[in-house]
Design an enzyme around this catalytic site. Structure first.
Site, PDB file in Angstrom:
ATOM      1  N   THR A  22      46.709  34.782  27.711  1.00 26.09           N
ATOM      2  CA  THR A  22      46.116  34.780  27.215  1.00 26.09           C
ATOM      3  C   THR A  22      46.555  35.038  26.111  1.00 26.09           C
ATOM      4  OG1 THR A  22      44.262  35.959  27.023  1.00 26.09           O
ATOM      5  CG2 THR A  22      43.611  33.521  27.804  1.00 26.09           C
ATOM      6  N   SER A  28      51.733  49.570  39.080  1.00 24.50           N
ATOM      7  CA  SER A  28      50.302  49.010  39.580  1.00 24.50           C
ATOM      8  C   SER A  28      49.886  47.986  38.693  1.00 24.50           C
ATOM      9  CB  SER A  28      49.448  50.410  40.180  1.00 24.50           C
ATOM     10  OG  SER A  28      50.205  50.405  38.399  1.00 24.50           O
ATOM     11  N   GLY A  29      50.567  47.915  37.425  1.00 22.89           N
ATOM     12  CA  GLY A  29      50.467  46.436  37.034  1.00 22.89           C
ATOM     13  C   GLY A  29      49.087  47.585  36.117  1.00 22.89           C
ATOM     14  N   SER A  59      51.603  51.121  32.915  1.00 25.62           N
ATOM     15  CA  SER A  59      53.221  52.721  32.644  1.00 25.62           C
ATOM     16  C   SER A  59      53.451  52.769  32.307  1.00 25.62           C
ATOM     17  CB  SER A  59      53.241  52.609  33.879  1.00 25.62           C
ATOM     18  OG  SER A  59      54.123  52.019  34.757  1.00 25.62           O
ATOM     19  N   ASP A 115      48.711  44.799  26.458  1.00 27.31           N
ATOM     20  CA  ASP A 115      48.549  46.821  26.895  1.00 27.31           C
ATOM     21  C   ASP A 115      48.532  47.679  25.523  1.00 27.31           C
ATOM     22  OD1 ASP A 115      48.514  44.965  29.213  1.00 27.31           O
ATOM     23  OD2 ASP A 115      50.871  44.687  29.684  1.00 27.31           O
ATOM     24  N   TYR A 167      57.193  35.677  34.855  1.00 30.20           N
ATOM     25  CA  TYR A 167      56.191  35.543  33.282  1.00 30.20           C
ATOM     26  C   TYR A 167      57.161  34.630  32.366  1.00 30.20           C
ATOM     27  CZ  TYR A 167      53.623  38.211  29.835  1.00 30.20           C
ATOM     28  OH  TYR A 167      52.983  38.616  28.530  1.00 30.20           O
TER      29      TYR A 167
HETATM   30  C1  GLA Z   1      50.921  41.580  31.005  1.00 30.00           C
HETATM   31  C2  GLA Z   1      51.385  41.412  29.809  1.00 30.00           C
HETATM   32  C3  GLA Z   1      50.814  41.386  28.888  1.00 30.00           C
HETATM   33  C4  GLA Z   1      49.718  40.660  29.192  1.00 30.00           C
HETATM   34  C5  GLA Z   1      49.223  40.321  30.696  1.00 30.00           C
HETATM   35  C6  GLA Z   1      48.774  38.898  31.545  1.00 30.00           C
HETATM   36  O1  GLA Z   1      51.108  42.291  31.702  1.00 30.00           O
HETATM   37  O2  GLA Z   1      52.654  42.709  29.766  1.00 30.00           O
HETATM   38  O3  GLA Z   1      51.430  40.913  27.248  1.00 30.00           O
HETATM   39  O4  GLA Z   1      50.452  39.180  28.761  1.00 30.00           O
HETATM   40  O5  GLA Z   1      50.844  40.962  31.088  1.00 30.00           O
HETATM   41  O6  GLA Z   1      47.492  38.708  31.364  1.00 30.00           O
END
Ligand code: GLA
Length: 388
Positions: A35, A125-126, A129, A174, A224
């Site tokens: 979002t 790991s998402g 990092s 993030d 993405y």
């Molecule tokens: C990654 C991107 C964020 C966000 C998420 C999905 O972490 O860095 O900006 O778009 O995906 O919510």
């Protein structure tokens, strides 16, 4: 931890001079996925795991980098002049990008430094990092050279460097979650205006558990960017019939009224996710304010279904992790978190069910996927700081 890091720093670079130690967290997003580039809301929090940086200013222009996570790379050298992304030294592009971005804002880094990093966020790991390294670098530059920047600026500079130096088209979530983190609170952020509110996370009798799929990310970045452009096209199509700035401006009813303007089935699904996920995030924050953790969990589950069926960013690993979690008694909610295609899930699990959760989900995941996942019971931590 700190003493060990300083010892390692001294082994690598020598013991003299003013050696400082810093930390920046990783993050997990509780709800509000995909979002942040659609002008919607997100609800992430900083973690107590993250990236440590030990640093000493140099009198010349030389930059020296060493990561304890990539010992085999040894010391990588560069210069504060003519900063550019370099393929052979992948991870150093994050700190270098931030130095470059400070320069773009009129805060040129004139002196070099010796830098040693150690991250305890599981690799790939998402849990952000890379954003953690960006915010850490910004915080170090501010402290070492006295640049006048707020933590919010550090988030924006981090995102700017990731977009323009590293070529990853991420949103603001993030870096914002990391730079603005607050212990025991999640951040309710409107990505259209950057207005935010801290919401206390009082999970009486429950814990946040992160389950790592350990799936190697492959096509993640290109997918993405594909999702981003699908949303942009859908927005342009809707703008033909109604004056909005972002998909996040629409309520569910408005979306149903205008969705006919979108000329492709797949794009309808993508936009539907963006609109309804934003609405779910608003409702989830409301539920938490009313101490309705069960409703919060139900919205997390609905978020996963939408990311699986409409946004199509999950995959068998994330789906297995979540669907197995849903089967365990005492699981309040479970969903993928972050960009998707791999990485982690986030679950809210009752205290007494945590051990069973890890055992059962771990076993089923291993059986179905063929390799093990990893599980972390996490705490919500503060933003960046200087430790010594
Ligand atoms: C990654 C991107 C964020 C966000 C998420 C999905 O972490 O860095 O900006 O778009 O995906 O919510």
């Amino acid at each position: 931890m700190q003493a060990e890091l300083v010892k390692k720093f001294q082994e690598v670079y020598g013991a003299k001079g003013d050696i400082r130690v810093y930390f920046a967290p990783g993050r997990v997003n509780l709800i509000g996925e995909h979002t942040d580039y659609n002008g919607g809301h997100v609800f992430p929090c900083a973690l107590t795991i993250g990236t440590y940086g030990v640093v000493r200013k140099r009198e010349d222009k030389v930059l020296r980098f060493y990561s304890m996570n990539f010992d085999h790379l040894g010391v990588l050298e560069s210069s504060v002049e003519n900063l550019k992304a370099e393929k052979h030294a992948d991870w150093t592009n994050y700190p270098k990008g931030v130095m470059w971005a400070f320069g773009e804002r009129g805060m040129k880094v004139e002196q070099g430094m010796d830098l040693l990093l150690f991250g305890n966020i599981p690799n790939g790991s998402g849990l952000s990092s890379s954003a953690s390294v960006e915010v850490l670098t910004g915080y170090i530059l501010k402290d070492l050279f006295g640049f006048e920047v707020s933590n919010q600026d550090l988030a924006l500079i981090g995102q700017y460097s990731e977009n323009n130096f590293n070529g990853v088209n991420c949103g603001i979530m993030d870096q914002f979650a990391i730079a603005m983190g607050k212990a025991e609170h999640a951040i309710f952020l409107d990505t259209a205006t950057l207005q935010y509110e801290y919401a206390p996370i009082k999970l009486d009798g429950a814990k946040i558990v992160i389950s790592c799929t350990n799936k190697k990310r492959g096509l993640g970045d290109s997918k993405y960017n594909e999702r981003r452009s699908e949303c942009e096209t859908a927005l342009a199509e809707i703008q033909e019939v109604v004056g909005i700035n972002a998909l996040g401006d629409l309520s569910g009813e408005q979306f149903e009224q205008y969705k006919h303007a979108i000329k492709d089935e797949v794009r309808v699904k993508r936009a539907k996710h963006a609109v309804y996920e934003n609405q779910r995030t608003l409702k989830a924050v409301e539920a938490l304010k009313n101490n309705d953790v069960a409703q919060f969990g139900a919205l997390m589950n609905a978020s996963h279904v939408s990311l699986r069926d409409d946004y199509e960013v999950t995959g068998v690993e994330l789906d297995t992790m979540v669907e197995e979690a849903w089967k365990v008694d005492g699981v309040i909610g479970s969903r993928m978190t972050g960009a998707g295609f791999g990485g982690c899930t986030v679950s809210i699990v009752k205290d007494e069910a945590v051990d069973t959760f890890i055992e059962k989900v771990g076993k089923a995941y291993q059986e179905k996927i063929g390799y093990a996942g990893d599980f972390y019971v996490v705490e919500i931590g503060d933003g960046p700081s200087r430790l010594a």
